[in-house]
Design a protein around this motif. Structure first.
Motif, PDB file in Angstrom:
ATOM      1  N   TRP A   1       0.832  -1.195   0.000  1.00  0.00           N
ATOM      2  CA  TRP A   1       0.000   0.000   0.000  1.00  0.00           C
ATOM      3  C   TRP A   1       0.873   1.254   0.000  1.00  0.00           C
ATOM      4  O   TRP A   1       0.606   2.233  -0.695  1.00  0.00           O
ATOM      5  CB  TRP A   1      -0.917  -0.021   1.212  1.00  0.00           C
ATOM      6  CG  TRP A   1      -1.817   1.167   1.364  1.00  0.00           C
ATOM      7  CD1 TRP A   1      -1.888   2.005   2.436  1.00  0.00           C
ATOM      8  CD2 TRP A   1      -2.784   1.647   0.424  1.00  0.00           C
ATOM      9  NE1 TRP A   1      -2.833   2.968   2.222  1.00  0.00           N
ATOM     10  CE2 TRP A   1      -3.410   2.776   0.994  1.00  0.00           C
ATOM     11  CE3 TRP A   1      -3.173   1.243  -0.847  1.00  0.00           C
ATOM     12  CZ2 TRP A   1      -4.405   3.499   0.336  1.00  0.00           C
ATOM     13  CZ3 TRP A   1      -4.175   1.956  -1.504  1.00  0.00           C
ATOM     14  CH2 TRP A   1      -4.766   3.069  -0.910  1.00  0.00           C
ATOM     15  N   GLU A   2       1.956   1.203   0.753  1.00  0.00           N
ATOM     16  CA  GLU A   2       2.877   2.336   0.793  1.00  0.00           C
ATOM     17  C   GLU A   2       3.485   2.579  -0.582  1.00  0.00           C
ATOM     18  O   GLU A   2       3.628   3.733  -1.022  1.00  0.00           O
ATOM     19  CB  GLU A   2       3.976   2.070   1.826  1.00  0.00           C
ATOM     20  CG  GLU A   2       4.900   3.272   2.049  1.00  0.00           C
ATOM     21  CD  GLU A   2       5.897   3.016   3.157  1.00  0.00           C
ATOM     22  OE1 GLU A   2       6.575   3.978   3.561  1.00  0.00           O
ATOM     23  OE2 GLU A   2       6.001   1.862   3.610  1.00  0.00           O
ATOM     24  N   ASP A   3       3.826   1.504  -1.282  1.00  0.00           N
ATOM     25  CA  ASP A   3       4.364   1.628  -2.634  1.00  0.00           C
ATOM     26  C   ASP A   3       3.337   2.276  -3.566  1.00  0.00           C
ATOM     27  O   ASP A   3       3.676   3.144  -4.385  1.00  0.00           O
ATOM     28  CB  ASP A   3       4.749   0.238  -3.152  1.00  0.00           C
ATOM     29  CG  ASP A   3       5.285   0.276  -4.578  1.00  0.00           C
ATOM     30  OD1 ASP A   3       6.097   1.166  -4.893  1.00  0.00           O
ATOM     31  OD2 ASP A   3       4.889  -0.588  -5.374  1.00  0.00           O
TER      32      ASP A   3
ATOM     33  N   ARG B   1      -0.347   2.382   7.317  1.00  0.00           N
ATOM     34  CA  ARG B   1       0.483   2.007   6.169  1.00  0.00           C
ATOM     35  C   ARG B   1       0.066   0.644   5.638  1.00  0.00           C
ATOM     36  O   ARG B   1       0.621   0.166   4.664  1.00  0.00           O
ATOM     37  CB  ARG B   1       1.953   1.985   6.595  1.00  0.00           C
ATOM     38  CG  ARG B   1       2.459   3.352   7.065  1.00  0.00           C
ATOM     39  CD  ARG B   1       3.861   3.287   7.629  1.00  0.00           C
ATOM     40  NE  ARG B   1       4.854   2.947   6.640  1.00  0.00           N
ATOM     41  CZ  ARG B   1       6.158   2.840   6.897  1.00  0.00           C
ATOM     42  NH1 ARG B   1       6.601   3.040   8.125  1.00  0.00           N
ATOM     43  NH2 ARG B   1       7.008   2.525   5.934  1.00  0.00           N
ATOM     44  N   ASP B   2      -0.933   0.033   6.283  1.00  0.00           N
ATOM     45  CA  ASP B   2      -1.422  -1.265   5.832  1.00  0.00           C
ATOM     46  C   ASP B   2      -2.415  -1.096   4.695  1.00  0.00           C
ATOM     47  O   ASP B   2      -3.072  -0.057   4.566  1.00  0.00           O
ATOM     48  CB  ASP B   2      -2.094  -2.024   6.979  1.00  0.00           C
ATOM     49  CG  ASP B   2      -1.108  -2.339   8.099  1.00  0.00           C
ATOM     50  OD1 ASP B   2       0.081  -2.508   7.789  1.00  0.00           O
ATOM     51  OD2 ASP B   2      -1.535  -2.400   9.262  1.00  0.00           O
ATOM     52  N   MET B   3      -2.544  -2.131   3.910  1.00  0.00           N
ATOM     53  CA  MET B   3      -3.493  -2.123   2.799  1.00  0.00           C
ATOM     54  C   MET B   3      -4.920  -1.998   3.325  1.00  0.00           C
ATOM     55  O   MET B   3      -5.301  -2.700   4.256  1.00  0.00           O
ATOM     56  CB  MET B   3      -3.344  -3.414   2.002  1.00  0.00           C
ATOM     57  CG  MET B   3      -4.294  -3.556   0.833  1.00  0.00           C
ATOM     58  SD  MET B   3      -3.846  -2.507  -0.554  1.00  0.00           S
ATOM     59  CE  MET B   3      -2.283  -3.234  -1.047  1.00  0.00           C
ATOM     60  N   PRO B   4      -5.727  -1.092   2.773  1.00  0.00           N
ATOM     61  CA  PRO B   4      -7.144  -1.045   3.150  1.00  0.00           C
ATOM     62  C   PRO B   4      -7.781  -2.418   2.955  1.00  0.00           C
ATOM     63  O   PRO B   4      -7.457  -3.146   2.008  1.00  0.00           O
ATOM     64  CB  PRO B   4      -7.722  -0.008   2.182  1.00  0.00           C
ATOM     65  CG  PRO B   4      -6.564   0.868   1.842  1.00  0.00           C
ATOM     66  CD  PRO B   4      -5.372  -0.032   1.810  1.00  0.00           C
ATOM     67  N   SER B   5      -8.688  -2.759   3.842  1.00  0.00           N
ATOM     68  CA  SER B   5      -9.224  -4.125   3.861  1.00  0.00           C
ATOM     69  C   SER B   5      -9.932  -4.495   2.560  1.00  0.00           C
ATOM     70  O   SER B   5     -10.021  -5.680   2.219  1.00  0.00           O
ATOM     71  CB  SER B   5     -10.197  -4.292   5.034  1.00  0.00           C
ATOM     72  OG  SER B   5     -11.291  -3.399   4.894  1.00  0.00           O
ATOM     73  N   THR B   6     -10.458  -3.504   1.852  1.00  0.00           N
ATOM     74  CA  THR B   6     -11.200  -3.824   0.622  1.00  0.00           C
ATOM     75  C   THR B   6     -10.296  -4.037  -0.581  1.00  0.00           C
ATOM     76  O   THR B   6     -10.756  -4.534  -1.611  1.00  0.00           O
ATOM     77  CB  THR B   6     -12.188  -2.690   0.299  1.00  0.00           C
ATOM     78  OG1 THR B   6     -11.457  -1.463   0.201  1.00  0.00           O
ATOM     79  CG2 THR B   6     -13.253  -2.566   1.366  1.00  0.00           C
ATOM     80  N   LEU B   7      -9.029  -3.651  -0.478  1.00  0.00           N
ATOM     81  CA  LEU B   7      -8.111  -3.733  -1.612  1.00  0.00           C
ATOM     82  C   LEU B   7      -7.155  -4.916  -1.477  1.00  0.00           C
ATOM     83  O   LEU B   7      -6.956  -5.460  -0.399  1.00  0.00           O
ATOM     84  CB  LEU B   7      -7.320  -2.425  -1.745  1.00  0.00           C
ATOM     85  CG  LEU B   7      -8.149  -1.149  -1.924  1.00  0.00           C
ATOM     86  CD1 LEU B   7      -7.235   0.055  -2.078  1.00  0.00           C
ATOM     87  CD2 LEU B   7      -9.093  -1.274  -3.115  1.00  0.00           C
ATOM     88  N   ALA B   8      -6.549  -5.286  -2.594  1.00  0.00           N
ATOM     89  CA  ALA B   8      -5.602  -6.403  -2.612  1.00  0.00           C
ATOM     90  C   ALA B   8      -4.580  -6.166  -3.712  1.00  0.00           C
ATOM     91  O   ALA B   8      -4.749  -5.297  -4.574  1.00  0.00           O
ATOM     92  CB  ALA B   8      -6.336  -7.716  -2.834  1.00  0.00           C
ATOM     93  N   LEU B   9      -3.519  -6.946  -3.677  1.00  0.00           N
ATOM     94  CA  LEU B   9      -2.479  -6.881  -4.712  1.00  0.00           C
ATOM     95  C   LEU B   9      -2.451  -8.143  -5.564  1.00  0.00           C
ATOM     96  O   LEU B   9      -1.593  -8.303  -6.427  1.00  0.00           O
ATOM     97  CB  LEU B   9      -1.106  -6.656  -4.058  1.00  0.00           C
ATOM     98  CG  LEU B   9      -0.979  -5.377  -3.231  1.00  0.00           C
ATOM     99  CD1 LEU B   9       0.410  -5.293  -2.595  1.00  0.00           C
ATOM    100  CD2 LEU B   9      -1.237  -4.150  -4.092  1.00  0.00           C
TER     101      LEU B   9
END
Length: 322
Positions: A219-221, A243-251
């Motif tokens: 998420w920071e990237d 700095r963590d990924m929002p729960s609704t998003l993914a990589l």
């Protein structure tokens, strides 16, 4: 003893009648044979269509295995898999085997925005009117969820004009596992430019430039590459300070749309190739199993057209899914 003129006339009429009846019976027999030939051909065609449909269905399940193997290797599934299968036919000399190739096209369903989870801000950024975005949000707040895109209209959440203008290729209802706790349903690394633009509150041109910088590794990237203040993003506010990924998003993704198409060519039927297709949305679960979220058969005409193009059919008629 000689016959009189009247008797000869009667015999002549009887002969003509007999010949006429023979002609009628011959015509009826010929018509019956022709009808049975047509029925036989029709039965052969129906049988071929069933074979083709079963091949298309088998293609989906084979592609699921290929996708699961790819994810186990840490890779994304390929955009298309040619699956080698065989059609079988009982013949006088035994069972005939006819090798076929089923082409399964795979797209990332998590590249689409889920109407059951997306915020009103994200829906507005995708072009939905304010009243439609609010209606969808209120509908979800009542504890309901949409079973298909077409449910927007049947539930009275949008009018006909809005339904017509929906960016259907950017929307879904099939990702995620629990509507009450949406988690990792939208893949930043596969989302198309308009979806990236909506998520980050940027123009489509900026989103295209951002897409060229993928993959995002965190998420920071993603924030660094967007070069925008996170408070301007159309993602849940509680994640702004983290700095963590929002729960609704993914990589990455575990939900894929698979379109299986076959052009079956084997003896019998009409002597022409038979087309069939199946479209499915499949969630590959972390325990190694899978769940089919959507399924529909593609009729032969549409399957033939899809086989002749490079674009997979869309889920425009999702009310027919199961």
């Amino acid at each position: 003893m000689q016959n009189g003129p009247g008797q000869n006339t009667k015999r002549g009429m009887a002969l003509v009648a007999a010949i006429g009846m023979l002609v009628v019976f011959a015509a009826l027999g010929t018509a019956y044979i022709g009808y049975m030939a047509l029925e036989f051909d029709e039965a052969g065609l129906r049988l071929h269509e069933v074979r083709a449909r079963k091949l298309a269905e088998a293609g989906v399940y084979a592609a699921i295995g290929e996708a699961q193997a790819a994810i186990a290797r840490g890779e994304a599934p390929k955009p298309e898999y040619p699956i080698a299968l065989a059609a079988y036919r009982q013949e006088a000399t035994g069972q005939g085997v006819y090798p076929q190739t089923v082409h399964v096209r795979v797209s990332d369903e998590s590249a689409r925005v889920n109407l059951n989870y997306a915020s009103a801000a994200l829906l507005r950024a995708l072009g939905l009117p304010e009243n439609a975005a609010k209606a969808i949000e209120d509908y979800r707040a009542s504890g309901k969820s949409l079973a298909s895109l077409d449910a927007l209209r049947s539930e009275g959440l949008v009018n006909a004009a809005t339904m017509q203008s929906l960016p259907r290729d950017l929307l879904t209802v099939y990702t995620g596992s629990d509507p009450r706790q949406p988690h990792s349903y939208l893949n930043l690394n596969s989302a198309p430019d308009p979806v990236l633009a909506a998520i980050f509150g940027i123009s489509v041109e900026e989103a295209a430039a951002l897409a060229a910088k993928r993959p995002f590794t965190s998420w920071e990237d993603a924030i660094q590459k967007v070069a925008r203040e996170p408070s301007t993003f159309n993602v849940p506010a509680p994640q702004y300070a983290s700095r963590d990924m929002p729960s609704t998003l993914a990589l990455s993704s575990r939900c894929f749309r698979m379109t299986s198409l076959v052009e079956m060519d084997m003896p019998g039927g009409t002597g022409r190739p038979v087309h069939a297709g199946v479209e499915a949305v499949v969630a590959l679960l972390e325990d190694g199993t899978y769940a089919i979220r959507y399924w529909r058969e593609i009729h032969s005409g549409a399957a033939k057209a899809a086989n002749e193009t490079t674009t997979a059919p869309s889920a425009a008629a999702e009310e027919t899914g199961k």
